[in-house]
Design a protein around this motif. Structure first.
Motif, PDB file in Angstrom:
ATOM      1  N   TYR A 116      26.408  48.431  41.116  1.00 14.29           N
ATOM      2  CA  TYR A 116      25.963  47.292  41.938  1.00 14.29           C
ATOM      3  C   TYR A 116      25.533  46.121  41.054  1.00 14.29           C
ATOM      4  O   TYR A 116      25.864  44.961  41.331  1.00 14.29           O
ATOM      5  CB  TYR A 116      24.816  47.736  42.841  1.00 14.29           C
ATOM      6  CG  TYR A 116      24.269  46.646  43.736  1.00 14.29           C
ATOM      7  CD1 TYR A 116      25.019  46.133  44.785  1.00 14.29           C
ATOM      8  CD2 TYR A 116      22.993  46.115  43.514  1.00 14.29           C
ATOM      9  CE1 TYR A 116      24.523  45.134  45.598  1.00 14.29           C
ATOM     10  CE2 TYR A 116      22.490  45.109  44.328  1.00 14.29           C
ATOM     11  CZ  TYR A 116      23.257  44.621  45.366  1.00 14.29           C
ATOM     12  OH  TYR A 116      22.769  43.613  46.157  1.00 14.29           O
ATOM     13  N   LEU A 119      28.550  44.460  39.709  1.00 17.75           N
ATOM     14  CA  LEU A 119      29.175  43.652  40.762  1.00 17.75           C
ATOM     15  C   LEU A 119      28.431  42.326  40.954  1.00 17.75           C
ATOM     16  O   LEU A 119      29.048  41.274  41.146  1.00 17.75           O
ATOM     17  CB  LEU A 119      29.218  44.430  42.080  1.00 17.75           C
ATOM     18  CG  LEU A 119      30.229  45.573  42.155  1.00 17.75           C
ATOM     19  CD1 LEU A 119      30.039  46.367  43.447  1.00 17.75           C
ATOM     20  CD2 LEU A 119      31.652  45.027  42.073  1.00 17.75           C
ATOM     21  N   GLU A 123      29.947  38.739  40.415  1.00 19.06           N
ATOM     22  CA  GLU A 123      29.840  37.744  41.491  1.00 19.06           C
ATOM     23  C   GLU A 123      29.253  36.440  40.963  1.00 19.06           C
ATOM     24  O   GLU A 123      29.745  35.348  41.269  1.00 19.06           O
ATOM     25  CB  GLU A 123      28.976  38.301  42.623  1.00 19.06           C
ATOM     26  CG  GLU A 123      28.875  37.350  43.814  1.00 19.06           C
ATOM     27  CD  GLU A 123      27.952  37.882  44.894  1.00 19.06           C
ATOM     28  OE1 GLU A 123      28.139  37.511  46.056  1.00 19.06           O
ATOM     29  OE2 GLU A 123      27.030  38.648  44.563  1.00 19.06           O
TER      30      GLU A 123
END
Length: 358
Positions: A116, A119, A123
């Motif tokens: 996460y 990610l 992002e």
């Protein structure tokens, strides 16, 4: 129950005060503490400082009110590494309805958390790249609009310049027809008028040539040429005065260039320096090189360029002179970049630096 906890969960059991009374093997493996070091301890031994005090106050308030607490906790193992667990804390009551134990069941979610985090980083990188790309697109769009406007201005100016050049040539021809014998018969006022006429014709020719050079960006024709020979020819196009000293370099270098265009660049830079000196001062032209470039510098002892104008100096139509088109330095920049080089300017003293591939 113990068998279920041992086989299928990362589990601990605490008494009503939060002291660990049981820890299964999976919990010991994850926390890297042996069971004997955990028993009798509080879970604070695993605290990672990821969570603020309010987090633990809320947790304790929930379970001490005989409610199940579910959440994610970041813990510190004995070796200093961190891990995340999805945690469920269940209050267990005795026969008198008082809380006797807290059963803590966990699932290791460290890999999911790491994924996460990656990610989120990706992002953020994508957001930054998109913002950067959007800014570049906006800048390119602005440049395209500006270039289209400049192209239109260039076309119109070119037509006007062509129309002016023919009558100007006639004026120049008639002015040159005045022989020294005729000029000697003129009084001082008429001679001054003739000199002013010649100077005005010279200025108009230069302005028209600037406009035409800006309107037509012809391909460069590179040949080997001595820089000093180019410089001497360029000085023939500069209108100087007795109060200005122009120092030329003693060394020379052979350039692979379009000599006519580089001559025009040097004429423009030296003429600008002459204008800045206002009849009194020194211009120094230096020549050096490094492993990649030939470096040409034109320095003058003038008052310098105001700081607010330095960034605009190479923009089309920008000029600080009372006369002129504001195209001279734009053309210089374009010519140097066509040669694969660069041109820049600095103050103290005012110095134009040209770098051309060696």
């Amino acid at each position: 129950m113990e068998e279920i906890l041992t086989e299928h969960s990362i589990a601990t059991v605490t008494d009503a005060q939060g002291t660990i009374v049981y820890a299964n093997k999976k919990f010991c493996d994850l926390s890297k503490y042996p069971e004997e070091e955990l028993l009798g301890q509080n879970h604070r031994i695993l605290k990672s400082d990821e969570h603020d005090p309010e987090f633990y106050i809320d947790l304790w308030k929930t379970i001490s009110s005989d409610k199940i607490w579910v959440g994610e906790i970041k813990n510190r193992a004995k070796d200093g590494t961190f891990y995340w667990v999805k945690t469920t804390i269940i209050p267990v009551k005795d026969s008198e309805k008082s809380i006797k134990y807290y059963v803590v069941i966990r699932t290791d979610i460290t890999k999911e958390k790491q994924m996460y985090e990656k990610l989120l980083q990706v992002e953020e990188q994508l957001i930054q790249q998109n913002l950067s790309l959007a800014a570049k697109v906006a800048l390119k769009s602005s440049d395209i609009v500006k270039n289209e406007r400049l192209a239109t201005i260039g076309t119109m100016a070119s037509r006007i310049a062509h129309d002016l050049k023919n009558p100007l040539t006639i004026l120049h021809t008639y002015a040159d027809m005045l022989t020294p014998e005729i000029l000697s018969k003129l009084d001082s006022k008429d001679k001054e008028k003739w000199i002013r006429l010649q100077n005005s014709i010279f200025d108009m020719h230069r302005i028209i040539d600037d406009v035409l050079d800006f309107a037509r960006t012809s391909e460069i024709n590179k040949k080997k040429a001595s820089f000093l020979s180019i410089l001497r020819l360029s000085l023939n196009n500069v209108r100087s005065s007795y109060g200005i000293v122009i120092k030329q370099p003693q060394n020379d270098v052979v350039l692979n260039c379009d000599r006519r265009k580089i001559e025009g660049v040097m004429s423009n830079l030296i003429s600008n320096a002459v204008h800045a000196l206002d009849g009194q001062g020194e211009i120094e032209i230096t020549l050096s090189s490094d492993s990649k470039n030939v470096i040409i510098q034109v320095k003058d002892s003038g008052p310098g360029i105001p700081d607010e104008n330095l960034e605009k100096i190479f923009e089309p139509m920008f000029t600080t002179k009372n006369t002129g088109t504001g195209l001279g330095l734009v053309i210089c920049k374009s010519i140097i970049e066509q040669h694969g080089g660069s041109i820049s300017v600095n103050n103290n003293p005012t110095t134009f630096t040209i770098k051309l591939p060696a």
